[in-house]
Enzyme design. Structure first.
Site, PDB file in Angstrom:
ATOM      1  N   ASP A 223      22.290  37.449  18.670  1.00 21.43           N
ATOM      2  CA  ASP A 223      23.644  37.985  18.538  1.00 21.43           C
ATOM      3  C   ASP A 223      24.526  37.295  19.566  1.00 21.43           C
ATOM      4  OD1 ASP A 223      25.841  39.437  17.871  1.00 21.43           O
ATOM      5  OD2 ASP A 223      25.009  41.399  18.377  1.00 21.43           O
ATOM      6  N   ILE A 224      25.201  36.212  19.146  1.00 18.55           N
ATOM      7  CA  ILE A 224      25.976  35.398  20.087  1.00 18.55           C
ATOM      8  C   ILE A 224      27.462  35.353  19.734  1.00 18.55           C
ATOM      9  CG2 ILE A 224      23.954  33.994  20.660  1.00 18.55           C
ATOM     10  CD1 ILE A 224      25.187  31.762  18.913  1.00 18.55           C
ATOM     11  N   LYS A 225      27.806  35.580  18.462  1.00 16.60           N
ATOM     12  CA  LYS A 225      29.201  35.641  17.988  1.00 16.60           C
ATOM     13  C   LYS A 225      30.029  34.442  18.451  1.00 16.60           C
ATOM     14  CE  LYS A 225      29.251  40.715  17.791  1.00 16.60           C
ATOM     15  NZ  LYS A 225      27.985  41.004  18.517  1.00 16.60           N
ATOM     16  N   ARG A 226      29.467  33.261  18.372  1.00 17.41           N
ATOM     17  CA  ARG A 226      30.202  32.058  18.741  1.00 17.41           C
ATOM     18  C   ARG A 226      31.140  31.646  17.609  1.00 17.41           C
ATOM     19  NH1 ARG A 226      28.202  33.450  23.120  1.00 17.41           N
ATOM     20  NH2 ARG A 226      26.842  32.125  24.380  1.00 17.41           N
TER      21      ARG A 226
ATOM     22  N   THR B  96      24.628  35.112  14.906  1.00 15.75           N
ATOM     23  CA  THR B  96      25.921  35.605  14.434  1.00 15.75           C
ATOM     24  C   THR B  96      27.029  34.657  14.875  1.00 15.75           C
ATOM     25  OG1 THR B  96      26.177  37.002  16.411  1.00 15.75           O
ATOM     26  CG2 THR B  96      25.185  38.018  14.459  1.00 15.75           C
TER      27      THR B  96
END
Length: 271
Positions: free
Chosen positions: A95-98, A122
């Protein structure tokens, strides 16, 4: 084995959709864990080992590691290593949402998919398709695009409607994804949006959805399971790993995961 195969094999074997989130918020860790030389590794290993019989996937959140700088990154890598070495059959969602320019995105893809070999991660779609393509080159891995999130203020952007198309922003994300159509692209759809979740599922029957917001954020299984379909990972983080802040934290995590697993298993045949 690619992400889709690992996910389907694990989900069908357990008859479950449970994704166990790993959000090791240091302030909430049991005191005995805080005294460990590597508290984040210690805590996550205990939670992983306690919940592995029931986990279809694990979702470690990089933010709770990055806050400790280089030490935190090393601990994150050790947690990934523990999962890959001991539970290779369970897919990992980082879960990094880059979301960044393609040249920068290529470096993220190389680290997470090339070096760490996580199965999925993500990403934010805000900057467009060119920020996504470097990740899709790793065809055995899967990307979850943020589509409609579970936080209350998501409506400030995600439910705004485009005058040109009549679609909302989250609908536009799904539309663009379908225009390029690879099935190694899934959606993050918050559990608090059951009405929209049902519509998105009908429009995307074969895409894998990552569904956060269950448990601590208030969404209920009875609302989710009738609409999410089998191609979903329903995530619970705090509700499992912070079920207790005492010495029994791992045992309580096991109990909470088992309870969710049993509830999902009882309904799985109807999904």
């Amino acid at each position: 084995m690619n992400f889709q195969s690992k996910f389907l094999t694990r989900s069908q074997s357990l008859k479950s959709l449970l994704c166990v989130g790993l959000d090791p918020d240091y302030c909430k860790l049991p005191e005995i864990i805080k005294r460990s030389p590597e508290p984040l590794v210690h805590f996550c290993r205990e939670i992983i080992d306690a919940t592995a019989p029931y986990a279809v996937a694990y979702k470690p959140n990089i933010a709770f590691f990055e806050v400790f700088g280089s030490s935190g990154i090393r601990q994150f890598e050790k947690v990934i290593g523990h999962l890959k070495n001991n539970y290779p059959q369970i897919p990992i969602v980082a879960d990094i949402k880059r979301g960044d320019l393609d040249n920068t995105a290529r470096q993220y893809a190389r680290y997470y998919f090339g070096d760490l070999q996580v199965d999925s991660l993500t990403l934010s779609p805000y900057m467009g398709l060119d920020t996504l393509r470097p990740f899709l080159e790793y065809q055995d891995h899967l990307v979850f695009w943020l589509c409609l999130t579970s936080n209350p203020d998501s409506i400030q952007f995600q439910k705004k409607r485009f005058s040109e198309t009549g679609r909302t922003l989250y609908e536009e994300v799904a539309y663009v994804a379908n225009s390029i159509s690879p099935l190694n692209l899934g959606f993050v759809v918050g559990a608090t949006n059951t009405y929209e979740l049902e519509i998105l599922r009908k429009q995307n029957p074969d895409r894998i959805f990552l569904i956060p917001g269950f448990g601590a954020q208030g969404a209920k299984l009875d609302d989710l399971l009738p609409v999410c379909g089998r191609y979903s990972l329903i995530n619970s983080s705090r509700g499992i790993h912070f079920a207790s802040d005492g010495l029994d934290f791992a045992a309580r995590a096991n109990q909470e995961a088992e309870k969710i697993h049993n509830a999902m298993q009882a309904r799985f045949v109807f999904l």
